[in-house]
Each structure stands twice: as C-alpha cells, then as structure tokens.
Design a protein around this motif. Structure first.
Motif, PDB file in Angstrom:
ATOM      1  N   LYS A  51      -8.465  -6.717   0.144  1.00 35.48           N
ATOM      2  CA  LYS A  51      -8.003  -6.751   1.339  1.00 35.48           C
ATOM      3  C   LYS A  51      -6.551  -7.337   1.281  1.00 35.48           C
ATOM      4  O   LYS A  51      -6.300  -7.741   0.304  1.00 35.48           O
ATOM      5  CB  LYS A  51      -8.867  -7.740   2.088  1.00 35.48           C
ATOM      6  CG  LYS A  51     -10.159  -7.494   2.419  1.00 35.48           C
ATOM      7  CD  LYS A  51     -10.725  -8.585   3.210  1.00 35.48           C
ATOM      8  CE  LYS A  51     -12.265  -8.362   3.695  1.00 35.48           C
ATOM      9  NZ  LYS A  51     -12.820  -9.242   4.430  1.00 35.48           N
ATOM     10  N   THR A  94      -4.788   6.622   0.882  1.00 41.01           N
ATOM     11  CA  THR A  94      -5.231   6.191  -0.804  1.00 41.01           C
ATOM     12  C   THR A  94      -6.242   7.171  -1.091  1.00 41.01           C
ATOM     13  O   THR A  94      -6.360   7.850  -2.083  1.00 41.01           O
ATOM     14  CB  THR A  94      -5.495   4.787  -0.824  1.00 41.01           C
ATOM     15  OG1 THR A  94      -4.441   4.040  -0.404  1.00 41.01           O
ATOM     16  CG2 THR A  94      -5.545   4.721  -2.391  1.00 41.01           C
ATOM     17  N   ASP A 115     -13.945  -2.966   6.813  1.00 43.58           N
ATOM     18  CA  ASP A 115     -12.690  -3.134   6.320  1.00 43.58           C
ATOM     19  C   ASP A 115     -11.769  -1.918   6.630  1.00 43.58           C
ATOM     20  O   ASP A 115     -11.590  -0.970   6.078  1.00 43.58           O
ATOM     21  CB  ASP A 115     -12.437  -3.526   4.889  1.00 43.58           C
ATOM     22  CG  ASP A 115     -13.247  -4.608   4.552  1.00 43.58           C
ATOM     23  OD1 ASP A 115     -13.237  -5.641   5.463  1.00 43.58           O
ATOM     24  OD2 ASP A 115     -13.715  -4.936   3.463  1.00 43.58           O
ATOM     25  N   ASN A 129       0.419   4.033  -2.598  1.00 47.43           N
ATOM     26  CA  ASN A 129       0.104   5.448  -2.402  1.00 47.43           C
ATOM     27  C   ASN A 129       1.056   6.576  -3.112  1.00 47.43           C
ATOM     28  O   ASN A 129       0.609   7.390  -3.308  1.00 47.43           O
ATOM     29  CB  ASN A 129      -0.059   5.406  -0.867  1.00 47.43           C
ATOM     30  CG  ASN A 129      -1.196   4.936  -0.277  1.00 47.43           C
ATOM     31  OD1 ASN A 129      -2.308   4.622  -1.005  1.00 47.43           O
ATOM     32  ND2 ASN A 129      -0.874   4.680   1.086  1.00 47.43           N
ATOM     33  N   ASN A 189      -5.888   2.200   1.827  1.00 51.65           N
ATOM     34  CA  ASN A 189      -6.237   2.816   3.163  1.00 51.65           C
ATOM     35  C   ASN A 189      -6.643   4.425   3.079  1.00 51.65           C
ATOM     36  O   ASN A 189      -7.028   4.808   1.888  1.00 51.65           O
ATOM     37  CB  ASN A 189      -5.053   2.532   4.132  1.00 51.65           C
ATOM     38  CG  ASN A 189      -3.748   3.191   3.407  1.00 51.65           C
ATOM     39  OD1 ASN A 189      -3.818   4.436   2.422  1.00 51.65           O
ATOM     40  ND2 ASN A 189      -2.612   2.962   3.640  1.00 51.65           N
ATOM     41  N   ALA A 190      -6.571   5.091   4.107  1.00 57.06           N
ATOM     42  CA  ALA A 190      -7.140   6.347   4.408  1.00 57.06           C
ATOM     43  C   ALA A 190      -6.585   7.243   3.499  1.00 57.06           C
ATOM     44  O   ALA A 190      -7.046   8.119   2.703  1.00 57.06           O
ATOM     45  CB  ALA A 190      -7.293   6.887   5.847  1.00 57.06           C
ATOM     46  N   ARG A 232     -16.535  -0.338   2.051  1.00 53.85           N
ATOM     47  CA  ARG A 232     -15.708  -1.078   2.941  1.00 53.85           C
ATOM     48  C   ARG A 232     -15.982  -0.947   4.235  1.00 53.85           C
ATOM     49  O   ARG A 232     -15.692  -1.625   4.957  1.00 53.85           O
ATOM     50  CB  ARG A 232     -14.484  -0.764   2.450  1.00 53.85           C
ATOM     51  CG  ARG A 232     -13.995  -1.184   0.953  1.00 53.85           C
ATOM     52  CD  ARG A 232     -12.465  -0.863   0.732  1.00 53.85           C
ATOM     53  NE  ARG A 232     -11.710  -1.597   1.596  1.00 53.85           N
ATOM     54  CZ  ARG A 232     -10.373  -1.455   1.820  1.00 53.85           C
ATOM     55  NH1 ARG A 232      -9.806  -0.713   1.061  1.00 53.85           N
ATOM     56  NH2 ARG A 232      -9.661  -1.920   2.777  1.00 53.85           N
ATOM     57  N   TRP A 233     -16.232   0.353   4.590  1.00 57.57           N
ATOM     58  CA  TRP A 233     -16.610   0.949   6.175  1.00 57.57           C
ATOM     59  C   TRP A 233     -17.628  -0.100   6.482  1.00 57.57           C
ATOM     60  O   TRP A 233     -17.460  -0.530   7.548  1.00 57.57           O
ATOM     61  CB  TRP A 233     -16.961   2.254   6.032  1.00 57.57           C
ATOM     62  CG  TRP A 233     -17.209   2.802   7.303  1.00 57.57           C
ATOM     63  CD1 TRP A 233     -16.183   2.891   8.452  1.00 57.57           C
ATOM     64  CD2 TRP A 233     -18.496   3.250   8.058  1.00 57.57           C
ATOM     65  NE1 TRP A 233     -16.978   3.484   9.626  1.00 57.57           N
ATOM     66  CE2 TRP A 233     -18.388   3.596   9.302  1.00 57.57           C
ATOM     67  CE3 TRP A 233     -19.644   3.132   7.156  1.00 57.57           C
ATOM     68  CZ2 TRP A 233     -19.324   4.120  10.125  1.00 57.57           C
ATOM     69  CZ3 TRP A 233     -20.796   3.579   7.988  1.00 57.57           C
ATOM     70  CH2 TRP A 233     -20.772   4.056   9.495  1.00 57.57           C
ATOM     71  N   SER A 252       0.967  -1.145  -0.166  1.00 59.01           N
ATOM     72  CA  SER A 252       0.058   0.098   0.021  1.00 59.01           C
ATOM     73  C   SER A 252       0.896   1.098  -0.077  1.00 59.01           C
ATOM     74  O   SER A 252       0.571   2.381  -0.323  1.00 59.01           O
ATOM     75  CB  SER A 252      -0.981   0.026   1.248  1.00 59.01           C
ATOM     76  OG  SER A 252      -0.251   0.003   2.397  1.00 59.01           O
TER      77      SER A 252
END
Length: 147
Positions: A85, A94, A147, A60, A91-92, A142-143, A56
C-alpha cells in the motif's frame, strides 16, 4: 546538473526510465545494457541518501523496461519490492504491463521463428501461466481487500 549543484527531481527520473524503455523498444540488442544502467539509477534511488524515492510511476517505467528487455527475473524482482500500500504500490498499469510482458515473452512475434523445440515452447507457456496465475491471485487478493 552536478556542476551547478542541482539535483534531479521525480520527473527527471521518470524521463530517464521511460527513455530507456523506448530505446529498448527500438533496439532490442541494447535493451539489456540500457536496463543495467537504469537499474543502477533505481538502486541509487533506494539508498537513504537519495532525495527522491521511487513511486509507482517510476516502478511502472522500470517494469516496462524489463518487459522490453525480456528480463522477467528483474521484472518480478522489482514487483516483489513494491510496497503493498502507499506511495509506490502497484496499480492497474503495473499489472497490465506485467501480464503483457509475460504474453510477449512467451508468444511474441520474435519467438515465432526461434529454434525452440515444441517441448521448450510448452515449458515456457506453462511457466508463463504459473506466473500469470500468481499475478492474478495477488491482484484478486488486493481487490477483495478494497485496495
């Protein structure tokens, strides 16, 4: 490194990708050529012979580089290749980078004095809204799944 039979590690790739993104920020004209070089490195990481697989952090940095080069097609292509996954999942950072890239590509300072007609500006804004909604729906999905 090649002469001494040493192979780059994950940190080396991260430095390369972040360096390309910073170069693109300083000199927007060379951002596209830097992006093509970094994308070649990224595609070499995806081969089966590669010792290091992209995570990731690498992705990113690539997304940030695409944003600086204003290449939204490459940005979404990378985002679509990210696993749902696991090791290289979004992630946040991204999602934040992607939404900021849309905003800067649509309403950036360098676009203020551009030769776009009001209709073209509206079309660009509408496309950015659709892309942002797509990102947001993926994020909320996802939330809800935890995830």
């Amino acid at each position: 490194m090649k002469k001494r039979a040493q192979h780059p590690d994950a940190h080396t790739y991260t430095i390369l990708f972040n360096g390309g993104a910073e170069k693109g920020a300083r000199d927007p004209k060379s951002a596209e050529s830097s992006l093509s070089k970094v994308m070649a490195i990224y595609h070499s990481m995806l081969t089966e012979k590669s010792l290091i697989k992209p995570n990731s952090i690498h992705l990113n940095a690539l997304i940030k580089m695409c944003a600086r080069a204003k290449n939204m097609d490459a940005l979404f292509a990378i985002a679509d290749q990210m696993p749902y996954k696991g090791f290289g999942a979004a992630n946040a950072l991204t999602y934040t980078t992607m939404i900021n890239a849309l905003r800067m590509n649509t309403f950036g300072d360098d676009l203020q004095g551009s030769d776009l007609t009001p209709m073209q500006k509206r079309r660009n804004a509408q496309k950015a809204r659709l892309d942002a909604r797509r990102i947001w729906s993926h994020l909320t999905k996802r939330w809800r799944n935890g995830d």
